[in-house]
Design a protein around this motif. Structure first.
Motif, PDB file in Angstrom:
ATOM      1  N   ARG A  62      -7.833  -4.080   9.423  1.00 54.42           N
ATOM      2  CA  ARG A  62      -7.035  -4.890  10.348  1.00 54.42           C
ATOM      3  C   ARG A  62      -6.085  -4.049  11.192  1.00 54.42           C
ATOM      4  NH1 ARG A  62      -7.873 -10.047  10.448  1.00 54.42           N
ATOM      5  NH2 ARG A  62      -8.622 -11.210   8.629  1.00 54.42           N
ATOM      6  N   TYR A 298       5.015  -7.000   5.610  1.00 58.55           N
ATOM      7  CA  TYR A 298       4.509  -8.084   6.459  1.00 58.55           C
ATOM      8  C   TYR A 298       3.614  -9.013   5.638  1.00 58.55           C
ATOM      9  CZ  TYR A 298       2.030 -10.618  10.099  1.00 58.55           C
ATOM     10  OH  TYR A 298       1.489 -11.631  10.868  1.00 58.55           O
ATOM     11  N   SER A 308      -2.993 -12.986   4.364  1.00 59.44           N
ATOM     12  CA  SER A 308      -1.638 -12.692   4.841  1.00 59.44           C
ATOM     13  C   SER A 308      -1.553 -11.377   5.609  1.00 59.44           C
ATOM     14  CB  SER A 308      -0.672 -12.620   3.648  1.00 59.44           C
ATOM     15  OG  SER A 308      -0.948 -11.488   2.844  1.00 59.44           O
ATOM     16  N   GLY A 310      -1.821  -8.587   8.476  1.00 63.53           N
ATOM     17  CA  GLY A 310      -1.683  -8.639   9.919  1.00 63.53           C
ATOM     18  C   GLY A 310      -2.418  -7.534  10.632  1.00 63.53           C
ATOM     19  N   ASN A 311      -2.644  -7.732  11.925  1.00 68.84           N
ATOM     20  CA  ASN A 311      -3.179  -6.662  12.749  1.00 68.84           C
ATOM     21  C   ASN A 311      -2.010  -5.898  13.370  1.00 68.84           C
ATOM     22  OD1 ASN A 311      -2.299  -8.126  15.058  1.00 68.84           O
ATOM     23  ND2 ASN A 311      -4.269  -9.190  15.220  1.00 68.84           N
ATOM     24  N   ASP A 313      -0.723  -5.700  16.413  1.00 69.82           N
ATOM     25  CA  ASP A 313       0.196  -6.464  17.260  1.00 69.82           C
ATOM     26  C   ASP A 313       1.080  -7.394  16.440  1.00 69.82           C
ATOM     27  OD1 ASP A 313      -0.748  -5.245  19.552  1.00 69.82           O
ATOM     28  OD2 ASP A 313      -2.206  -6.830  19.985  1.00 69.82           O
ATOM     29  N   GLN A 314       0.500  -8.073  15.450  1.00 66.65           N
ATOM     30  CA  GLN A 314       1.274  -9.003  14.624  1.00 66.65           C
ATOM     31  C   GLN A 314       2.368  -8.286  13.837  1.00 66.65           C
ATOM     32  OE1 GLN A 314      -2.153 -10.554  12.542  1.00 66.65           O
ATOM     33  NE2 GLN A 314      -2.025 -12.529  13.614  1.00 66.65           N
ATOM     34  N   ILE A 315       2.028  -7.152  13.265  1.00 72.73           N
ATOM     35  CA  ILE A 315       3.001  -6.399  12.466  1.00 72.73           C
ATOM     36  C   ILE A 315       4.113  -5.850  13.352  1.00 72.73           C
ATOM     37  CG2 ILE A 315       3.318  -4.356  11.013  1.00 72.73           C
ATOM     38  CD1 ILE A 315       0.339  -4.828  10.118  1.00 72.73           C
ATOM     39  N   ASP A 317       5.075  -6.896  16.343  1.00 77.30           N
ATOM     40  CA  ASP A 317       5.875  -7.992  16.913  1.00 77.30           C
ATOM     41  C   ASP A 317       6.813  -8.595  15.882  1.00 77.30           C
ATOM     42  OD1 ASP A 317       4.553  -7.554  19.279  1.00 77.30           O
ATOM     43  OD2 ASP A 317       3.268  -9.321  19.140  1.00 77.30           O
ATOM     44  N   PHE A 318       6.331  -8.722  14.645  1.00 76.49           N
ATOM     45  CA  PHE A 318       7.163  -9.317  13.593  1.00 76.49           C
ATOM     46  C   PHE A 318       8.423  -8.498  13.386  1.00 76.49           C
ATOM     47  CE2 PHE A 318       8.584  -9.362   9.187  1.00 76.49           C
ATOM     48  CZ  PHE A 318       8.806 -10.716   8.993  1.00 76.49           C
TER      49      PHE A 318
END
Length: 324
Positions: A62, A298, A308, A310-311, A313-315, A317-318
């Motif tokens: 991911r 994350y 649960s 993330g890729n 971008d998700q990590i 951005d979080f």
């Protein structure tokens, strides 16, 4: 937020082989974990993709690593479910074998604080043999890093470590499910060990700190003891205190990323997968562990293991948002 560490997500590359388990996780949430002999009410049953090795593969893929999965699934509906989820994560499952019978399963209870208990049933994971490993040799040796844990037969795990180590491939061993009786041959052919603080203490016969102050321990002594045991490099995770990296004669502390955890299931596997991705990308062990602390944190913000993860971008951005 450590922007420098998170920037490593932009440079994930390299190839990883992971040999081991894939399980269907039967998960129920409760306000608290039951005591022995006690029955308590839980929430709806969810069936989620898991297995320590499958989780590690999904986590690494991911965030952009090229991952090949090796192992076995059964002839049940869970087999298609597990492979489809790994495919969705970007894992190459073309070398996974199919056997008669049930796929691996776990039964997981998660309490209101995100803590969990796990019961593992090996199923098809127990059919991974040294013959299977030998038949996959040409594909296995195309990777730069190998990830192993102990949810597969120890003979197959050891044979894989020997094959890859002899070919110059870095071998990362996660001593989980934990045993303090690691075969000497497996120690010899594994380059890096990943354990948590309690496993480390038991493995090296070191007393745990009575006050729970793991950071206050003599980590130079622990590193030397780990070296004498057979590992020049190791990562010891410390829960909320982060992790200690033991690298030859040097030790490094890695801070834990601060989040509000809802479910810690699979976080250790996410950490392992990120370590593999970092090493395959040419990062140092300490940089790989630093990145792993964020990726695993994350994962603790969502339910389940692979569900649960993330890729990039998700990590990114979080943590960018949570740091404001």
């Amino acid at each position: 937020m450590n922007a420098k560490t998170l920037s490593l997500l932009n440079n994930i590359s390299g190839s990883i082989s992971i040999v081991g388990s894939m399980n269907a996780d039967y998960t129920v949430t409760t306000k608290r974990l039951p005591k022995p002999g006690e029955t308590i009410a839980g929430g709806p049953l969810r069936i989620l993709p898991g297995g320590k090795s499958g989780n590690q593969a999904a986590a690494a893929a991911r965030i952009g690593a090229k991952v090949k999965m090796f192992g076995a699934v059964g002839s049940d509906k869970n087999a298609d479910f597990l492979l489809a989820k790994l495919d969705d994560a970007g894992v190459d499952t073309s070398c996974v074998q199919h056997t008669d019978g049930a796929s691996g399963t776990t039964v997981i209870t998660v309490d209101g604080n995100g803590e969990n208990t796990i019961v593992y049933s090996a199923g098809s994971n127990a059919t991974v043999s040294t013959d299977y490993i030998e038949n996959q040799k040409d594909v296995l040796l195309k990777s730069s890093v190998l990830g192993l844990c102990l949810e597969s037969p120890i003979e197959a795990v050891t044979a894989t470590a020997r094959m890859c180590h002899d070919a110059g491939i870095k071998v990362l061993l996660n001593d989980s499910p934990f045993t303090d009786k690691l075969p000497e041959e497996l120690i010899k052919y594994s380059d890096i060990l990943l354990v948590n603080e309690h496993e480390m203490a038991q493995l090296l016969n070191i007393a745990e700190p009575k006050n729970g102050d793991w950071l206050g321990m003599d980590w130079n002594y622990i590193a030397q003891t780990m070296h004498d045991f057979g590992f020049k490099q190791a990562v010891v995770t410390l829960g909320g205190d982060g992790a200690m990296v033991l690298d030859e004669d040097r030790t490094y502390h890695v801070d834990a990323a601060k989040i509000d955890a809802v479910d810690t299931t699979g976080c250790g596997d996410s950490f392992m997968g990120t370590l593999l991705a970092g090493l395959a990308s040419g990062f140092s062990l300490s940089d790989s562990a630093s990145l792993a602390s964020y990726v695993a944190a994350y994962a603790a913000t969502g339910y389940g293991a692979q569900a649960s993860y993330g890729n990039v971008d998700q990590i990114r951005d979080f943590f960018s948002t949570s740091n404001k």
